[in-house]
Design an enzyme around this catalytic site. Structure first.
Site, short mmCIF file in Angstrom:
data_model
loop_
_atom_site.label_atom_id
_atom_site.label_comp_id
_atom_site.label_asym_id
_atom_site.label_seq_id
_atom_site.Cartn_x
_atom_site.Cartn_y
_atom_site.Cartn_z
N LYS A 195 -23.00 -31.08 -44.12
CA LYS A 195 -22.44 -29.76 -43.88
C LYS A 195 -23.48 -28.73 -44.30
CE LYS A 195 -18.61 -26.68 -44.96
NZ LYS A 195 -17.31 -26.52 -45.59
N ARG B 259 -23.20 -20.29 -50.30
CA ARG B 259 -22.88 -21.65 -50.75
C ARG B 259 -24.13 -22.53 -50.77
NH1 ARG B 259 -17.50 -21.00 -50.51
NH2 ARG B 259 -16.42 -20.40 -48.57
N LYS C 23 -21.53 -30.91 -39.46
CA LYS C 23 -20.97 -29.58 -39.26
C LYS C 23 -21.99 -28.52 -39.64
CE LYS C 23 -17.43 -26.72 -41.25
NZ LYS C 23 -16.50 -26.55 -42.33
C1 PBG Z 1 -14.58 -25.01 -46.47
C2 PBG Z 1 -14.65 -24.91 -44.99
C3 PBG Z 1 -15.30 -23.95 -44.23
C4 PBG Z 1 -15.09 -24.27 -42.91
C5 PBG Z 1 -14.30 -25.42 -42.88
N1 PBG Z 1 -14.07 -25.82 -44.18
C6 PBG Z 1 -15.97 -22.69 -44.64
C7 PBG Z 1 -17.20 -22.71 -45.43
O1 PBG Z 1 -17.77 -23.75 -45.76
O2 PBG Z 1 -17.60 -21.60 -45.78
C8 PBG Z 1 -15.60 -23.53 -41.73
C9 PBG Z 1 -14.97 -23.84 -40.44
C10 PBG Z 1 -15.32 -22.91 -39.35
O3 PBG Z 1 -16.20 -22.04 -39.49
O4 PBG Z 1 -14.70 -23.04 -38.28
N2 PBG Z 1 -13.27 -25.28 -46.89
#
Ligand code: PBG
Length: 326
Positions: free
Chosen positions: A196, A217, A248
């Protein structure tokens, strides 16, 4: 000299192209992410994601019904709580919005679809980080694992069948697996958001969940520059017992997705995130792009790169569209 090798033979008509297509998308491999909010009595549109809303429990139930009717494979729930605190207490409270929504939807639809839950603290913390903080304000990996363990048990007890570990803490898969097993939830599966990346493509999502985050983050999500590291994260999660691994965002990380798909011995998923959705919708609203073609092309590319499943906000629409053409 005239060519004797003519790849164009297989492109000469629509039926011929359909016959030789290497990639096909089935509705069952699509998963719909959904937002369920506390303290609203009607669905609330998310302006950064035209067509998406924060749901009430009732509107969420109607949406899940639509998803099932369209043949969508599952739904992934996110909670939008009214109150937040430093440790994200609402995340593991049985009456927290995500756990309530999970219980409500799993009870009604758990035998017809796979009800899944986001397992991360960011929607529930007042500072907006995915974990708890040290006194110095840094995200505390190992203290966060304890919070994830509590959240996992609460979600499993609410009826979630697949936990989406999206927090990017080291060791989270092994830790959550052990906690689930110790609590008798050995049948609850783990979807690891393995690779991610710290992406600008999450921007619209932050409005969707009323995120409180200031800063970024980057100490836990990955640097977009790193391909090999994405593979390493996935391999670690496989060793820790992930049932499904995910990359992701999707579109800008197809190289990482292909790398992971080449080695994984479990299903590999990708998340077509909010920014991927918003960019297409915005360009289409301006008349600058053929929306329907681009959506289909983007999903085809993600599956072609190696995704067995895709989380996408277009899941219902695409499933209906595929169904109508079949
Ligand atoms: C964190 C999470 C995020 C998304 C899914 N789970 C946000 C992040 O990491 O800031 C993003 C999903 C999207 O942008 O569609 N719980």
């Amino acid at each position: 000299m005239n060519p004797t090798l003519r790849p164009r033979r297989l492109r000469q008509s629509a039926p011929m192209r359909r016959l030789v297509a290497e990639t096909r998308i089935h509705p069952a491999q699509l998963v719909l992410p959904m937002f369920v909010a506390e303290g609203i009595d009607e669905p609330k549109p998310i302006s950064s994601m035209p067509g998406q809303v924060q749901h009430t429990l009732d509107s969420a139930a109607r949406e899940v019904e639509r998803a099932i009717a369209a043949g969508v494979g599952g739904v992934m729930l996110f909670g939008v709580p009214e109150h937040k605190d430093a440790v994200g207490s609402g995340a593991d409270a049985p009456d927290g919005i995500l756990n309530r929504a999970t219980a409500f939807l799993a009870e009604r639809f758990g035998d017809q679809t796979v009800v899944q839950t986001d397992l991360c603290l960011d929607e529930f913390t007042d500072h907006g980080h995915c974990g708890v903080l040290t006194a110095a304000g840094e995200v505390d990996n190992d203290a966060t694992l304890e919070r994830y363990a509590a959240m996992a048990v609460a979600q499993a007890e609410a009826g979630s069948q697949l936990l989406g570990l999206s927090g990017m803490m080291d060791g989270q898969v092994a830790h959550v697996r052990a906690a689930l097993d110790a609590a008798g939830h050995e049948t609850t599966a783990i979807l690891a958001y393995s690779a991610k990346y710290a992406s600008a493509l999450y921007g619209p999502f932050r409005e969707a969940v009323d995120s409180s985050l200031t800063g970024d983050r980057k100490t836990y999500q990955q640097d977009p520059a790193n391909r090999r590291e994405g593979l390493r994260e996935a391999i670690l999660d496989l060793a820790e017992g992930a049932d499904i691994v995910m990359v992701k965002p999707a579109s800008l990380y197809l190289d990482v997705l292909a790398d992971v798909a080449a080695v994984a011995d479990v299903p590999v998923w990708a998340y077509q995130v909010s920014g991927e959705y918003a960019m297409v919708e915005a360009a289409a609203a301006n008349g600058w792009i053929d929306r329907d073609r681009l959506i289909a092309e983007s999903l085809t590319s993600i599956v072609r790169a190696g995704a067995d499943g895709v989380l996408t906000y277009w899941a219902i629409e695409q499933a209906e569209w595929i169904g109508a053409r079949a």
